[in-house]
Design an enzyme around this catalytic site. Structure first.
Site, PDB file in Angstrom:
ATOM      1  N   ASP A  20       0.834  -1.206   0.000  1.00 37.04           N
ATOM      2  CA  ASP A  20       0.000   0.000   0.000  1.00 37.04           C
ATOM      3  C   ASP A  20       0.871   1.260   0.000  1.00 37.04           C
ATOM      4  O   ASP A  20       1.984   1.251   0.524  1.00 37.04           O
ATOM      5  CB  ASP A  20      -0.918  -0.024   1.236  1.00 37.04           C
ATOM      6  CG  ASP A  20      -2.103   0.909   1.086  1.00 37.04           C
ATOM      7  OD1 ASP A  20      -2.346   1.408  -0.034  1.00 37.04           O
ATOM      8  OD2 ASP A  20      -2.786   1.148   2.099  1.00 37.04           O
ATOM      9  N   HIS A  37       2.424   3.443  -8.981  1.00 38.38           N
ATOM     10  CA  HIS A  37       2.245   2.011  -9.232  1.00 38.38           C
ATOM     11  C   HIS A  37       3.440   1.462 -10.006  1.00 38.38           C
ATOM     12  O   HIS A  37       3.897   0.339  -9.752  1.00 38.38           O
ATOM     13  CB  HIS A  37       0.943   1.761  -9.990  1.00 38.38           C
ATOM     14  CG  HIS A  37      -0.291   2.160  -9.225  1.00 38.38           C
ATOM     15  ND1 HIS A  37      -0.484   1.799  -7.915  1.00 38.38           N
ATOM     16  CD2 HIS A  37      -1.380   2.896  -9.583  1.00 38.38           C
ATOM     17  CE1 HIS A  37      -1.646   2.299  -7.499  1.00 38.38           C
ATOM     18  NE2 HIS A  37      -2.195   2.969  -8.487  1.00 38.38           N
ATOM     19  N   LEU A 131      10.756 -20.586  -5.221  1.00 36.38           N
ATOM     20  CA  LEU A 131       9.818 -19.679  -4.538  1.00 36.38           C
ATOM     21  C   LEU A 131       8.439 -19.800  -5.177  1.00 36.38           C
ATOM     22  O   LEU A 131       8.319 -19.823  -6.399  1.00 36.38           O
ATOM     23  CB  LEU A 131      10.310 -18.226  -4.684  1.00 36.38           C
ATOM     24  CG  LEU A 131       9.397 -17.141  -4.102  1.00 36.38           C
ATOM     25  CD1 LEU A 131       9.455 -17.142  -2.575  1.00 36.38           C
ATOM     26  CD2 LEU A 131       9.785 -15.746  -4.628  1.00 36.38           C
TER      27      LEU A 131
HETATM   28  C1  IPE Z   1      -5.468  -2.682  -0.278  1.00 40.09           C
HETATM   29  O1  IPE Z   1      -5.125  -1.341  -0.375  1.00 40.09           O
HETATM   30  C2  IPE Z   1      -5.379  -3.345  -1.602  1.00 40.09           C
HETATM   31  C3  IPE Z   1      -4.046  -3.455  -2.178  1.00 40.09           C
HETATM   32  C4  IPE Z   1      -2.923  -3.089  -1.624  1.00 40.09           C
HETATM   33  C5  IPE Z   1      -3.988  -4.076  -3.484  1.00 40.09           C
HETATM   34  P1  IPE Z   1      -6.239  -0.192  -0.521  1.00 40.09           P
HETATM   35  O2  IPE Z   1      -5.498   1.075  -0.588  1.00 40.09           O
HETATM   36  O3  IPE Z   1      -7.152  -0.508  -1.627  1.00 40.09           O
HETATM   37  O4  IPE Z   1      -7.039  -0.348   0.845  1.00 40.09           O
HETATM   38  P2  IPE Z   1      -7.953   0.697   1.636  1.00 40.09           P
HETATM   39  O5  IPE Z   1      -9.037   1.118   0.698  1.00 40.09           O
HETATM   40  O6  IPE Z   1      -7.091   1.848   2.031  1.00 40.09           O
HETATM   41  O7  IPE Z   1      -8.440  -0.067   2.813  1.00 40.09           O
HETATM   42  C1  IPE Z   2      -1.647   0.246  -3.331  1.00 38.89           C
HETATM   43  O1  IPE Z   2      -1.407   1.616  -3.387  1.00 38.89           O
HETATM   44  C2  IPE Z   2      -1.835  -0.356  -4.698  1.00 38.89           C
HETATM   45  C3  IPE Z   2      -3.224  -0.661  -5.041  1.00 38.89           C
HETATM   46  C4  IPE Z   2      -4.230  -0.606  -4.223  1.00 38.89           C
HETATM   47  C5  IPE Z   2      -3.498  -1.049  -6.417  1.00 38.89           C
HETATM   48  P1  IPE Z   2      -2.595   2.669  -3.353  1.00 38.89           P
HETATM   49  O2  IPE Z   2      -2.951   2.996  -4.760  1.00 38.89           O
HETATM   50  O3  IPE Z   2      -3.698   2.213  -2.507  1.00 38.89           O
HETATM   51  O4  IPE Z   2      -1.856   3.902  -2.693  1.00 38.89           O
HETATM   52  P2  IPE Z   2      -2.484   4.935  -1.642  1.00 38.89           P
HETATM   53  O5  IPE Z   2      -3.034   4.135  -0.518  1.00 38.89           O
HETATM   54  O6  IPE Z   2      -3.538   5.694  -2.372  1.00 38.89           O
HETATM   55  O7  IPE Z   2      -1.322   5.773  -1.239  1.00 38.89           O
HETATM   56 MG    MG Z   3      -4.109   2.436  -0.534  1.00 37.97          MG
END
Ligand code: IPE
Ligand code: IPE
Ligand code: MG
Length: 247
Positions: A20, A37, A131
């Protein structure tokens, strides 16, 4: 047992990561979220490569949740393109490194082109033994359990299964993760302290570790530090501490 014996290090072989913070990483730099990303994919390569040396046998990465479909068409489209590019560019390297790649999640919602690539790379890397890399894509823990429940109900209705045969082992067998062990450790980056629908069944007894580091800044060194800290924990699985156990 010797009361003063040092406890055995906790066995941490399967690590699952909620990657995240990509969006915030990009926003802090004034960049579009997709750049975050892209930077995140670079980290994936490094962490995957480091796993065998760190005693990690299975790595599960949360790449896209069932709830992430709620994001803008632009972000979702960009992520899907990134997944396709990752599969195409990584196949040879993963095979060389002995990495077996598998996907969990609801494939029915994915673009057929991506679905085809996923099936292709699963076959390409099927002989990998160093792995197990599992990518959770269009994955939600609740969705996975619902699909498993539906399959069991269908089997009962068709007379292939008795309700008495339904137990925890059978349900686990119906999940996308059926051939894999449960995660020993779930790590979440970016300072959020929640599971966001990740491995709800499988993480029942996982150790949890949270770090403020945003995923694109997550280094192998920090990964190794977390593993060392968690391996120092005592995993009890409902029992009393080993130093108090008698017989
Ligand atoms: C969880 O992260 C999903 C992934 C890392 C793929 P999100 O950013 O979507 O989660 P919330 O919405 O903050 O809980
Ligand atoms: C996690 O990073 C990746 C996915 C959920 C695809 P986020 O896109 O949720 O990044 P933040 O949480 O907005 O910083
Ligand atoms: Mg996020």
């Amino acid at each position: 047992m010797n009361r003063h014996a040092t406890p055995e290090p906790a066995e941490i072989r399967h690590v699952a990561i909620i990657m995240d913070g990509n969006g915030r990483w990009a926003e802090r730099r004034g960049l579009p979220r997709l750049k975050g990303h892209q930077a995140g994919v670079e980290r994936v390569r490094q962490i995957v490569e480091a796993c065998p040396g760190l005693g990690v046998r299975t790595l599960t990465l949360y790449a896209f949740s069932t709830e992430n479909w709620r994001r803008s068409a632009e972000e979702v489209g960009g992520l899907m393109a990134l997944f396709r590019r990752y599969i195409r560019s990584e196949a040879a390297r993963l095979r060389e490194e002995g990495v077996r790649l598998r996907f969990i999640g609801d494939r029915g919602r994915l673009d057929p082109r991506l679905r085809q690539l996923m099936g292709w790379i699963e076959e390409e890397t099927a002989s990998g033994t160093v792995l197990d890399l599992v990518v959770a894509l269009s994955y939600g823990g609740r969705d996975e359990i619902v699909r498993a429940a539906r399959r069991m109900a269908e089997a009962v209705a068709a007379g292939r299964l008795d309700t008495e045969q339904i137990d925890a082992a059978l349900l686990a067998d119906m999940l996308d993760t059926a051939p894999l062990p449960d995660p020993d450790l779930v790590i979440r980056t970016s300072g959020e302290c929640r599971l966001s629908n990740f491995l709800l069944w499988q993480a029942a007894y996982a150790e949890l570790a949270f770090t403020d580091t945003l995923w694109p800044d997550f280094t192998v060194a920090e990964f190794a530090d977390i593993l060392a800290e968690v391996r120092g924990r005592e995993r009890r699985f409902g029992r009393v501490p080993a130093r108090l156990a008698r017989g």
